[in-house]
Design a protein around this motif. Sequence first.
Motif, PDB file in Angstrom:
ATOM      1  N   SER A 115       0.820  -1.200   0.000  1.00 30.82           N
ATOM      2  CA  SER A 115       0.000   0.000   0.000  1.00 30.82           C
ATOM      3  C   SER A 115       0.864   1.264   0.000  1.00 30.82           C
ATOM      4  N   ARG A 116       1.913   1.291   0.838  1.00 33.42           N
ATOM      5  CA  ARG A 116       2.792   2.452   0.870  1.00 33.42           C
ATOM      6  C   ARG A 116       3.600   2.555  -0.417  1.00 33.42           C
ATOM      7  N   PHE A 117       4.106   1.424  -0.861  1.00 35.15           N
ATOM      8  CA  PHE A 117       4.908   1.422  -2.087  1.00 35.15           C
ATOM      9  C   PHE A 117       4.105   1.937  -3.277  1.00 35.15           C
ATOM     10  N   THR A 118       2.863   1.459  -3.415  1.00 35.59           N
ATOM     11  CA  THR A 118       2.063   1.884  -4.573  1.00 35.59           C
ATOM     12  C   THR A 118       1.797   3.378  -4.538  1.00 35.59           C
ATOM     13  N   GLY A 119       1.588   3.932  -3.347  1.00 38.90           N
ATOM     14  CA  GLY A 119       1.381   5.372  -3.247  1.00 38.90           C
ATOM     15  C   GLY A 119       2.612   6.135  -3.698  1.00 38.90           C
ATOM     16  N   TYR A 120       3.778   5.698  -3.235  1.00 34.39           N
ATOM     17  CA  TYR A 120       5.025   6.348  -3.633  1.00 34.39           C
ATOM     18  C   TYR A 120       5.289   6.153  -5.130  1.00 34.39           C
ATOM     19  N   PHE A 121       5.077   4.922  -5.586  1.00 35.29           N
ATOM     20  CA  PHE A 121       5.332   4.591  -6.986  1.00 35.29           C
ATOM     21  C   PHE A 121       4.455   5.455  -7.899  1.00 35.29           C
ATOM     22  N   ASN A 122       3.164   5.531  -7.582  1.00 34.65           N
ATOM     23  CA  ASN A 122       2.243   6.334  -8.399  1.00 34.65           C
ATOM     24  C   ASN A 122       2.641   7.798  -8.402  1.00 34.65           C
ATOM     25  N   ALA A 123       3.077   8.315  -7.254  1.00 38.68           N
ATOM     26  CA  ALA A 123       3.463   9.718  -7.170  1.00 38.68           C
ATOM     27  C   ALA A 123       4.679  10.011  -8.047  1.00 38.68           C
ATOM     28  N   ILE A 124       5.617   9.078  -8.094  1.00 42.45           N
ATOM     29  CA  ILE A 124       6.792   9.268  -8.960  1.00 42.45           C
ATOM     30  C   ILE A 124       6.373   9.245 -10.431  1.00 42.45           C
ATOM     31  N   ILE A 125       5.498   8.305 -10.791  1.00 42.69           N
ATOM     32  CA  ILE A 125       5.008   8.233 -12.170  1.00 42.69           C
ATOM     33  C   ILE A 125       4.314   9.535 -12.558  1.00 42.69           C
ATOM     34  N   GLU A 126       3.495  10.046 -11.629  1.00 40.81           N
ATOM     35  CA  GLU A 126       2.727  11.263 -11.916  1.00 40.81           C
ATOM     36  C   GLU A 126       3.608  12.502 -11.993  1.00 40.81           C
ATOM     37  N   HIS A 127       4.586  12.614 -11.087  1.00 40.79           N
ATOM     38  CA  HIS A 127       5.361  13.857 -10.994  1.00 40.79           C
ATOM     39  C   HIS A 127       6.739  13.784 -11.641  1.00 40.79           C
ATOM     40  N   GLY A 128       7.231  12.571 -11.900  1.00 40.75           N
ATOM     41  CA  GLY A 128       8.463  12.434 -12.657  1.00 40.75           C
ATOM     42  C   GLY A 128       9.747  12.473 -11.863  1.00 40.75           C
ATOM     43  N   SER A 129       9.670  12.689 -10.558  1.00 31.74           N
ATOM     44  CA  SER A 129      10.886  12.692  -9.749  1.00 31.74           C
ATOM     45  C   SER A 129      10.526  12.380  -8.304  1.00 31.74           C
ATOM     46  N   ILE A 130      11.529  11.913  -7.555  1.00 30.67           N
ATOM     47  CA  ILE A 130      11.318  11.607  -6.133  1.00 30.67           C
ATOM     48  C   ILE A 130      11.055  12.882  -5.345  1.00 30.67           C
ATOM     49  N   ARG A 131      11.777  13.944  -5.662  1.00 32.89           N
ATOM     50  CA  ARG A 131      11.603  15.197  -4.918  1.00 32.89           C
ATOM     51  C   ARG A 131      10.187  15.740  -5.082  1.00 32.89           C
ATOM     52  N   LYS A 132       9.695  15.778  -6.326  1.00 24.47           N
ATOM     53  CA  LYS A 132       8.343  16.292  -6.556  1.00 24.47           C
ATOM     54  C   LYS A 132       7.290  15.383  -5.934  1.00 24.47           C
ATOM     55  N   ALA A 133       7.544  14.061  -5.988  1.00 22.38           N
ATOM     56  CA  ALA A 133       6.622  13.118  -5.351  1.00 22.38           C
ATOM     57  C   ALA A 133       6.592  13.338  -3.840  1.00 22.38           C
ATOM     58  N   ALA A 134       7.756  13.579  -3.257  1.00 20.61           N
ATOM     59  CA  ALA A 134       7.839  13.823  -1.816  1.00 20.61           C
ATOM     60  C   ALA A 134       7.087  15.087  -1.429  1.00 20.61           C
ATOM     61  N   ASP A 135       7.221  16.138  -2.248  1.00 20.74           N
ATOM     62  CA  ASP A 135       6.502  17.395  -1.976  1.00 20.74           C
ATOM     63  C   ASP A 135       4.998  17.176  -2.043  1.00 20.74           C
ATOM     64  N   ALA A 136       4.548  16.397  -3.028  1.00 21.09           N
ATOM     65  CA  ALA A 136       3.111  16.167  -3.200  1.00 21.09           C
ATOM     66  C   ALA A 136       2.534  15.332  -2.067  1.00 21.09           C
ATOM     67  N   LEU A 137       3.334  14.381  -1.560  1.00 22.73           N
ATOM     68  CA  LEU A 137       2.853  13.479  -0.508  1.00 22.73           C
ATOM     69  C   LEU A 137       3.178  13.964   0.898  1.00 22.73           C
ATOM     70  N   HIS A 138       3.968  15.043   0.984  1.00 23.53           N
ATOM     71  CA  HIS A 138       4.378  15.601   2.276  1.00 23.53           C
ATOM     72  C   HIS A 138       5.153  14.574   3.115  1.00 23.53           C
TER      73      HIS A 138
ATOM     74  N   GLU B 206      14.709   4.395 -14.385  1.00 20.99           N
ATOM     75  CA  GLU B 206      15.976   4.816 -14.963  1.00 20.99           C
ATOM     76  C   GLU B 206      16.273   6.205 -14.431  1.00 20.99           C
ATOM     77  N   ARG B 207      17.396   6.357 -13.730  1.00 21.63           N
ATOM     78  CA  ARG B 207      17.758   7.644 -13.144  1.00 21.63           C
ATOM     79  C   ARG B 207      18.346   8.536 -14.229  1.00 21.63           C
ATOM     80  N   MET B 208      17.684   9.674 -14.477  1.00 20.50           N
ATOM     81  CA  MET B 208      18.125  10.609 -15.507  1.00 20.50           C
ATOM     82  C   MET B 208      18.325  11.977 -14.875  1.00 20.50           C
ATOM     83  N   SER B 209      19.000  12.860 -15.595  1.00 23.20           N
ATOM     84  CA  SER B 209      19.268  14.198 -15.049  1.00 23.20           C
ATOM     85  C   SER B 209      17.973  14.973 -14.810  1.00 23.20           C
ATOM     86  N   GLY B 210      16.970  14.722 -15.624  1.00 27.12           N
ATOM     87  CA  GLY B 210      15.714  15.456 -15.482  1.00 27.12           C
ATOM     88  C   GLY B 210      14.706  14.770 -14.581  1.00 27.12           C
TER      89      GLY B 210
END
Length: 308
Positions: A5-28, A51-55
């Motif tokens: 359940s936690r993983f899917t929330g994080y995973f979806n947020a990364i897919i939606e926002h494109g980065s871990i930082r933006k996903a973290a901001d969205a999920l607080h 795949e870890r990319m510069s963007g």
Amino acid sequence: MIAFSRFTGYFNAIIEHGSIRKAADALHVSASAIDRQILQAEEALGAPLFERMSGGLRPTAAGEVFVALVREWQRDYRRALTQIDELQGLRRGHVDIAIIDALTQSFVAPVIATLAKERPGLTVGVRVLDNEAVAQSTASGDVDFGLMLNPRSMKDLEVRRSIDAPLGIAFRPGHAFEARKEVRLSQSLDERLIVPAAPLVIHEHVAALFRRSEIDIQRFMACNNTHMMRSLVDHDVGVAVLCWLDVASDVASGKLGFRKLKDAHVEPLRLHLCVAPRRQLSHAATEVLRYVEAGMRDAHTPRSISGR
């Protein structure tokens, strides 16, 4: 095991926002917490998910598999909750529908507004897609049902209700066409005519009409967006060949006029309400379907488009 359940929330947020930082901001949450969950999942699976990319991050082939899996799991979870509610006699649930862009200014919004008042326990997710994407999402079960124009194939679809969606000429109020009951294509050729371009669904039907009438469609102004076409008509650039669904709200408000095209070569256009064959709809989906069917009955072509 992955904390699903936690993983899917994080995973979806990364897919939606494109980065871990933006996903973290969205999920607080902290970026390190998300990164830790992803790394643990990748270790458990034995394959990288991103795949870890510069963007930012982009899903790998394994990640794409998980995108489909998570979305399917979410759909099944929502359906399970709806079925549990029904077993308990509760009138609530969630329904996903797909519609074409032409319906964003049509009967759909009033139907959902009525539904919200009369069935507050039901929520509706609306996806606005192109015509073929609506058909595909409906056939695959990604949505509970879809509203589309003349899909290329009906093999994987079951039609619950259909209404006519005639082609016609849209014009500003006061135009000479206002005095006519219907308009022939030949009568519009001396006008500054605006025709639909690909990838609009009606483009194929209009292009076929011009070919059968032996008229060169290239001599007329073309546009691939119905909202822009309506705006051009409103600004007196010309008159436009459009579908009734595209202009229904403008006609109702008096902003535009519309007359059906009366030509032997006009292919009929119909709006279809479809579900996947043999799919058993939840109580919630059946309720929403009933409201949409009623909206379609009320959305029949009014007399005003034929001048009567």
